[in-house]
Design a protein around this motif. Structure first.
Motif, mmCIF file in Angstrom:
data_model
loop_
_atom_site.group_PDB
_atom_site.id
_atom_site.type_symbol
_atom_site.label_atom_id
_atom_site.label_comp_id
_atom_site.label_asym_id
_atom_site.label_seq_id
_atom_site.Cartn_x
_atom_site.Cartn_y
_atom_site.Cartn_z
ATOM 1 N N MET A 256 54.511 15.216 0.687
ATOM 2 C CA MET A 256 54.309 13.863 0.033
ATOM 3 C C MET A 256 54.781 13.782 -1.452
ATOM 4 O O MET A 256 54.720 12.808 -2.147
ATOM 5 C CB MET A 256 52.819 13.197 -0.105
ATOM 6 N N ASN B 188 49.884 19.266 -0.192
ATOM 7 C CA ASN B 188 50.672 18.810 0.682
ATOM 8 C C ASN B 188 51.923 18.376 0.138
ATOM 9 O O ASN B 188 52.221 17.239 -0.430
ATOM 10 C CB ASN B 188 50.271 17.485 1.572
ATOM 11 N N GLN C 219 49.950 5.481 3.871
ATOM 12 C CA GLN C 219 48.948 5.723 2.793
ATOM 13 C C GLN C 219 49.282 5.513 1.187
ATOM 14 O O GLN C 219 48.324 5.093 0.599
ATOM 15 C CB GLN C 219 48.757 7.484 2.864
ATOM 16 N N THR C 220 50.502 6.018 0.776
ATOM 17 C CA THR C 220 50.973 5.682 -0.553
ATOM 18 C C THR C 220 50.838 4.248 -0.880
ATOM 19 O O THR C 220 50.591 3.700 -1.727
ATOM 20 C CB THR C 220 52.233 6.268 -0.693
ATOM 21 N N PHE D 64 44.056 8.982 6.295
ATOM 22 C CA PHE D 64 45.239 9.316 7.255
ATOM 23 C C PHE D 64 45.054 8.480 8.795
ATOM 24 O O PHE D 64 46.259 7.821 9.117
ATOM 25 C CB PHE D 64 45.395 10.681 7.652
ATOM 26 N N TYR E 118 52.439 9.100 5.809
ATOM 27 C CA TYR E 118 52.356 9.257 4.490
ATOM 28 C C TYR E 118 52.738 7.997 3.527
ATOM 29 O O TYR E 118 52.181 7.817 2.555
ATOM 30 C CB TYR E 118 53.393 10.311 4.132
#
Length: 498
Positions: free
Chosen positions: A291, A288, A145-146, A152, A142
């Motif tokens: 996150m 989600n 990704q950010t 993913f 996560y």
């Protein structure tokens, strides 16, 4: 977002430098796995706090608070803190006095059976080295990704590669020392987010419907108690915590570090519930919720502060996952390879096997993370398995002399078989419409992890009445409670002879 990427890359340079310094200290497998049994109190304590504040677990707790309620959001962190306090009181000194490499060594040393150590080690290696590693991989993904705006799958691969290489290079020494820095930065960031929420959105927190304490003694409270009990009790034999404690300088350091770290985590355990409550309004219909803390940091902090916070969380996720790899590698190396395959290996061979097992654990954890893509599902699967199998031998072993090796074998096997069967076919339970305490107890019993630990507990008690411990098992029971001074003298004598 360029600022965040730059900060993250710079911090990677720092932790890989520490990893290189660790590499220079790693000459033997025990240097890699338990840092040569040399870690001082501040380092062990900081590493343990970072382990329990690991970003994936905190994200999962916030997500639970978002979807369910304040107390449910609190349950995960409160359970983790409680398990450390209980672990300090139960097994830290005995494990360190017996000078085990892994927490699985406790079972082999205490019950005078390397086969039992291997059996419990396999259970722990699968639960923590595979399932828990998968959960930590999801949480770390996560963050990647950010920071890098990746999908993913590539984010997960990048996160695992960064972590596995770091683990292979520096071992537990490097992991523990970097965790102290990362844990401090992440703690400051978490406190900062909670401070912003309480200051700017205080009207969104501590509503009575979100914090209904009466629900905890009724049927609706089963989710809180299932989350809390599986962690507070089931995570007592946590392999990654045991790895840090096994590396402590002496039994006193092991005991104090666990006690301090657990107290700190309990003290801040209410925060995920508060954040989940506020995010329910700030981010309605989130796909989600695990996150959301990352999204909030990006939207409310200046780029540099957000970059430092996200970097600290990402690096802490790396080091916590790395400790999981090392714990698993220690089990496979010591309790399987060294105890049964090659009893007198050369140090280079043993070091190679340890690093190979890190790579295997990383690969399997990655596969599981891609299959589940959810922190909470994988994490609780790992803790359920541990709870129903090896909880009772560790909790009773230090205090009950009559617990025998055969009783432990039967209890672990019964718990494992029960969990597998009931997970497939369901738990037999009485039907009830009660919304009170009886309804709560029935709902908890329906969970394979909760009813399974009752079954394994009954088995170990009955089997201990039938099968008496051998003289060697009784001698090991006494040895684990030698005074710390006796242990220190014995260790110094051994070192002098060596």
């Amino acid at each position: 977002m360029v600022t965040v990427m730059v900060i993250f890359v710079l911090y990677l340079c720092f932790i890989y430098y520490i990893g290189f310094k660790g590499y220079q200290r790693v000459e033997k497998a025990e240097d890699l796995i338990v840092a040569g049994w040399s870690m001082p109190l501040p380092v062990v304590t900081g590493s343990l706090i970072a382990a329990l504040l690991a970003a994936p677990f905190f994200f999962a707790a916030v997500g639970t608070g978002y979807t369910t309620g304040g107390f449910e959001g609190t349950a995960t962190m409160a359970g983790l803190g409680t398990c450390m306090v209980l672990g300090a009181l139960i097994w830290t000194k005995p494990l360190r006095r017996l000078k085990g490499w892994t927490i699985a060594d406790y079972y082999g040393l205490r019950f005078a059976s390397k086969k039992l150590g291997a059996y419990t080690g396999v259970v722990m290696g699968i639960a923590f080295g595979f399932f828990n590693a998968g959960a930590l991989t999801v949480g770390g993904t996560y963050i990647i990704q950010t920071i890098f705006h990746l999908d993913f799958v590539p984010a997960a691969i990048l996160f695992v590669l960064l972590t596995a290489v770091y683990s292979v290079i520096g071992g537990l020494w490097a992991v523990a020392y970097t965790e102290v820095v990362q844990g401090l930065l992440a703690l400051v960031g978490i406190l900062g987010i909670v401070g912003v929420v309480l200051f700017q959105y205080h009207d969104l927190t501590f509503h009575s419907d979100w914090w209904d304490i009466h629900k905890l003694v009724h049927r609706g409270g089963y989710e809180f108690w299932s989350l809390y009990l599986v962690l507070a009790l089931g995570d007592i034999p946590a392999a990654d915590l045991g790895q840090r404690v096994a590396a402590a300088k002496n039994p006193k350091v092991a005991y104090k570090s666990m006690l301090i770290a657990g107290t700190v985590v309990i003290a801040i355990s209410w925060m995920p519930g508060v954040l989940g409550e506020a995010f329910k309004t700030l981010f309605p219909h989130a796909a989600n919720p695990e996150m959301l803390m990352l999204q909030f940091a990006q939207g409310h902090f200046p780029p540099i502060i957000a970059g430092i916070f996200l970097t600290a969380l990402g690096a802490m996720g790396m080091s916590t996952l790395s400790a999981c790899y090392l714990a698993s590698a220690g089990i496979w190396t010591k309790n399987i390879y060294m105890d049964f395959i090659n009893r007198k290996p050369e140090q280079k061979t043993l070091l190679f096997v340890s690093r190979l097992m890190i790579a295997i654990s990383a690969a399997i954890g990655l596969i599981l993370s891609l299959a589940f893509q959810k922190v909470i599902d994988l994490a609780y699967l790992a803790w359920d398995i541990i709870f129903v199998t090896i909880f009772w031998p560790l909790v009773l072993g230090p205090f009950v002399k009559r617990i025998s090796t055969k009783a432990v074998w039967l209890s672990v096997s019964a718990g494992l078989i029960y969990y597998i069967v009931t997970s497939i076919y369901g738990v037999p339970a009485p039907k009830t419409d009660s919304d009170g305490l009886w309804g709560l107890m029935v709902e908890l019993w329906k969970l394979p992890g909760i009813s399974g630990v009752v079954v394994s507990g009954i088995v170990i008690l009955l089997a201990s009445l039938i099968f008496k411990p051998t003289p060697e098992e009784l001698e090991r029971f006494e040895r684990q409670w030698k005074s710390d001074e006796d242990v220190d003298v014995a260790e110094r004598t051994t070192e002098a002879i060596s």
